[in-house]
Design a protein around this motif. Structure first.
Motif, PDB file in Angstrom:
ATOM      1  N   GLN A 127      -5.340 -21.100 -12.554  1.00 40.27           N
ATOM      2  CA  GLN A 127      -5.841 -21.082 -11.173  1.00 40.27           C
ATOM      3  C   GLN A 127      -6.845 -22.209 -10.970  1.00 40.27           C
ATOM      4  N   GLU A 128      -7.606 -22.503 -12.004  1.00 38.59           N
ATOM      5  CA  GLU A 128      -8.597 -23.578 -11.900  1.00 38.59           C
ATOM      6  C   GLU A 128      -7.919 -24.929 -11.677  1.00 38.59           C
ATOM      7  N   ALA A 129      -6.831 -25.156 -12.405  1.00 40.41           N
ATOM      8  CA  ALA A 129      -6.112 -26.425 -12.247  1.00 40.41           C
ATOM      9  C   ALA A 129      -5.528 -26.544 -10.846  1.00 40.41           C
ATOM     10  N   ALA A 130      -5.053 -25.424 -10.304  1.00 42.78           N
ATOM     11  CA  ALA A 130      -4.504 -25.439  -8.946  1.00 42.78           C
ATOM     12  C   ALA A 130      -5.596 -25.740  -7.930  1.00 42.78           C
ATOM     13  N   GLU A 131      -6.789 -25.139  -8.139  1.00 48.77           N
ATOM     14  CA  GLU A 131      -7.883 -25.408  -7.207  1.00 48.77           C
ATOM     15  C   GLU A 131      -8.346 -26.854  -7.301  1.00 48.77           C
ATOM     16  N   ASP A 132      -8.359 -27.414  -8.540  1.00 50.15           N
ATOM     17  CA  ASP A 132      -8.724 -28.829  -8.700  1.00 50.15           C
ATOM     18  C   ASP A 132      -7.739 -29.734  -7.961  1.00 50.15           C
ATOM     19  N   ALA A 133      -6.462 -29.423  -8.021  1.00 51.17           N
ATOM     20  CA  ALA A 133      -5.453 -30.230  -7.330  1.00 51.17           C
ATOM     21  C   ALA A 133      -5.639 -30.159  -5.826  1.00 51.17           C
ATOM     22  N   GLN A 134      -5.967 -28.937  -5.329  1.00 47.89           N
ATOM     23  CA  GLN A 134      -6.188 -28.767  -3.895  1.00 47.89           C
ATOM     24  C   GLN A 134      -7.409 -29.583  -3.441  1.00 47.89           C
ATOM     25  N   ALA A 135      -8.485 -29.520  -4.251  1.00 48.57           N
ATOM     26  CA  ALA A 135      -9.687 -30.280  -3.905  1.00 48.57           C
ATOM     27  C   ALA A 135      -9.434 -31.773  -3.944  1.00 48.57           C
ATOM     28  N   ALA A 136      -8.648 -32.235  -4.931  1.00 44.59           N
ATOM     29  CA  ALA A 136      -8.328 -33.662  -5.041  1.00 44.59           C
ATOM     30  C   ALA A 136      -7.554 -34.142  -3.821  1.00 44.59           C
ATOM     31  N   GLU A 137      -6.618 -33.295  -3.328  1.00 46.46           N
ATOM     32  CA  GLU A 137      -5.840 -33.682  -2.136  1.00 46.46           C
ATOM     33  C   GLU A 137      -6.752 -33.818  -0.912  1.00 46.46           C
ATOM     34  N   GLU A 138      -7.679 -32.852  -0.751  1.00 40.49           N
ATOM     35  CA  GLU A 138      -8.565 -32.890   0.405  1.00 40.49           C
ATOM     36  C   GLU A 138      -9.517 -34.087   0.344  1.00 40.49           C
ATOM     37  N   ILE A 139      -9.978 -34.407  -0.870  1.00 39.69           N
ATOM     38  CA  ILE A 139     -10.857 -35.586  -1.022  1.00 39.69           C
ATOM     39  C   ILE A 139     -10.088 -36.865  -0.688  1.00 39.69           C
ATOM     40  N   ALA A 140      -8.850 -36.961  -1.159  1.00 42.96           N
ATOM     41  CA  ALA A 140      -8.036 -38.146  -0.873  1.00 42.96           C
ATOM     42  C   ALA A 140      -7.772 -38.272   0.619  1.00 42.96           C
ATOM     43  N   ASN A 192      -0.679 -31.586  -5.850  1.00 43.97           N
ATOM     44  CA  ASN A 192      -1.185 -30.283  -5.418  1.00 43.97           C
ATOM     45  C   ASN A 192      -0.035 -29.352  -5.055  1.00 43.97           C
ATOM     46  N   ALA A 193       0.981 -29.908  -4.416  1.00 38.60           N
ATOM     47  CA  ALA A 193       2.119 -29.059  -4.044  1.00 38.60           C
ATOM     48  C   ALA A 193       2.804 -28.508  -5.284  1.00 38.60           C
ATOM     49  N   ARG A 194       2.972 -29.327  -6.325  1.00 35.73           N
ATOM     50  CA  ARG A 194       3.619 -28.855  -7.546  1.00 35.73           C
ATOM     51  C   ARG A 194       2.778 -27.786  -8.246  1.00 35.73           C
ATOM     52  N   ARG A 195       1.455 -28.029  -8.306  1.00 30.42           N
ATOM     53  CA  ARG A 195       0.608 -27.078  -9.019  1.00 30.42           C
ATOM     54  C   ARG A 195       0.493 -25.753  -8.258  1.00 30.42           C
ATOM     55  N   GLN A 196       0.531 -25.825  -6.953  1.00 28.73           N
ATOM     56  CA  GLN A 196       0.491 -24.574  -6.197  1.00 28.73           C
ATOM     57  C   GLN A 196       1.777 -23.772  -6.430  1.00 28.73           C
ATOM     58  N   THR A 197       2.871 -24.468  -6.670  1.00 29.80           N
ATOM     59  CA  THR A 197       4.129 -23.765  -6.979  1.00 29.80           C
ATOM     60  C   THR A 197       4.084 -23.155  -8.390  1.00 29.80           C
ATOM     61  N   LEU A 198       3.510 -23.925  -9.342  1.00 26.18           N
ATOM     62  CA  LEU A 198       3.486 -23.471 -10.722  1.00 26.18           C
ATOM     63  C   LEU A 198       2.457 -22.368 -10.952  1.00 26.18           C
ATOM     64  N   VAL A 199       1.371 -22.349 -10.178  1.00 29.30           N
ATOM     65  CA  VAL A 199       0.362 -21.325 -10.393  1.00 29.30           C
ATOM     66  C   VAL A 199       0.924 -19.952 -10.071  1.00 29.30           C
ATOM     67  N   GLY A 200       1.864 -19.891  -9.172  1.00 28.54           N
ATOM     68  CA  GLY A 200       2.480 -18.608  -8.849  1.00 28.54           C
ATOM     69  C   GLY A 200       3.364 -18.106  -9.976  1.00 28.54           C
ATOM     70  N   ARG A 201       3.845 -19.037 -10.763  1.00 30.99           N
ATOM     71  CA  ARG A 201       4.700 -18.653 -11.890  1.00 30.99           C
ATOM     72  C   ARG A 201       3.890 -18.427 -13.169  1.00 30.99           C
ATOM     73  N   GLY A 202       2.605 -18.748 -13.093  1.00 31.01           N
ATOM     74  CA  GLY A 202       1.760 -18.590 -14.277  1.00 31.01           C
ATOM     75  C   GLY A 202       1.835 -19.751 -15.224  1.00 31.01           C
ATOM     76  N   SER A 203       2.447 -20.895 -14.775  1.00 34.51           N
ATOM     77  CA  SER A 203       2.600 -22.053 -15.662  1.00 34.51           C
ATOM     78  C   SER A 203       1.317 -22.854 -15.763  1.00 34.51           C
ATOM     79  N   VAL A 204       0.488 -22.833 -14.714  1.00 31.06           N
ATOM     80  CA  VAL A 204      -0.798 -23.534 -14.744  1.00 31.06           C
ATOM     81  C   VAL A 204      -1.866 -22.536 -14.368  1.00 31.06           C
TER      82      VAL A 204
END
Length: 361
Positions: free
Chosen positions: A146-159, A132-144
């Protein structure tokens, strides 16, 4: 006629000789007498009658009810502290203990399983957190996206939620393990209560139950005494009790062995006299008696003489004192080889009252 005169004269001579001999025997002959010499350090003893008792007496029994399957002691036996006296049927309780031991092992295994799951959940959470930390960094650069970033955030909270659930399950499993251990300990304690053991080094003086009998909870099975606590409870007349102190020497004579004296000492004096009999209770204990000593029979009567003091002087038995009124009397004295009556004062000290069979001139 002459013969008759001779006979009469002879009879008169014989009578005169007898009378002269009687007079000499009664008034002129020397009479041997036994005199009393002054004595030093005469023991002043106080007499009392009592019984053999034990200071430490314990009636022991089982804390639970059950059938007696073993009896290991009988009256008269000397037992050590912790030695087995009797035992109840414990088959059912042993089965309970095995079940609680199995439950404890099961709880331990369950705790180990949950702790392993907790470790795996912690690893999964850390992995999801890193992604999630990596995807939140990449979403700001436009590499991933927004949906993928939100999925990573949700996965972290579920874990994280899964890790907290496993953590709570671990605490529950630890409590269940403690409960299982406590239940096992309780069952072990109850199992131990099926055995009756001596609480101290003792002598058995009574056995109230036999093999195969049913013992109720708290019911006495054995009566034990501590051999070293045996003493003689003596009743001493108040008039003679003055001056008695702890540590004084005493001589004990048992009713079953009147020809023997046992050395003892005063170890206790009750602070309250018997108001009915006007007596003081004094306790004396044998100075050097083993547990098999003759004094081991409780309830036996004993005669006790307590050495209260020593005195010096001329002591005359009261049977030789005439006209004794409690304070003075008449005694025979020997002076310059001649007997004469003399009036002497009685012994007015407390020792006189403690030693009433003698009179000090």
């Amino acid at each position: 006629m002459r013969s008759r005169v001779i006979k009469v004269g002879t009879a008169l001579v014989v009578i005169s000789l007898v009378m002269a001999g009687g007079y000499y025997w009664r008034f002129l002959r020397e009479i041997p007498v036994r005199t009393f010499a002054p004595e030093q350090n005469v023991e002043i003893r106080v007499f009392g009658v009592g019984t053999i008792e034990a200071q430490v007496v314990s009636k022991v029994g089982f804390q639970i009810a059950g059938k007696i399957v073993a009896v290991e002691a009988d009256q008269g036996d000397l037992v050590k502290a912790g030695s087995l006296l009797a035992k109840l049927d414990d088959d059912a309780q042993r089965a309970k203990l095995k079940r609680s031991e199995a439950a404890q092992r099961q709880a331990a295994a369950n705790l180990a399983k949950i702790e392993a799951q907790r470790g795996r959940a912690e690893i999964s959470y850390q992995q999801k957190k890193s992604v999630n930390a990596r995807r939140q960094t990449l979403v700001g650069r436009g590499s991933v996206s927004q949906e993928a970033a939100e999925d990573a955030q949700a996965a972290e909270e579920i874990a994280l939620g899964d890790a907290k659930i496993i953590e709570a399950d671990t605490k529950v499993a630890a409590v269940l393990q403690e409960d299982a251990a406590s239940q096992r300990q309780l069952d072990a304690v109850v199992l131990a209560q099926h055995e009756l053991r001596a609480p101290f080094d003792a002598r058995v003086i009574a056995r109230s139950k036999e093999l195969g009998g049913i013992a109720n909870a708290g019911e006495a099975v054995f009566t034990l005494i501590e051999p070293a606590s045996i003493w003689v409870r003596v009743y001493v007349d108040e008039a003679l009790a003055g001056g008695l102190t702890i540590g004084q020497r005493a001589l004990v004579r048992l009713r079953s062995d009147m020809n023997s004296l046992f050395e003892a000492e005063v170890v206790r004096i009750d602070q309250e006299n018997d108001r009915l009999t006007e007596e003081r209770r004094v306790y004396v204990r044998c100075r050097a008696c083993d547990p098999r000593h003759q004094l081991r029979y409780l309830g036996e009567q004993a005669e006790v003489e307590i050495v209260k003091a020593t005195a010096s002087g001329l002591f005359v038995p009261l049977r030789f004192v005439e006209v004794y009124g409690g304070r003075s009397g008449t005694i025979w004295s020997l002076h310059n080889g001649r007997l004469a009556r003399a009036v002497s004062a009685a012994w007015r000290t407390p020792a006189r009252r403690a030693y009433p069979d003698y009179f000090r001139g």
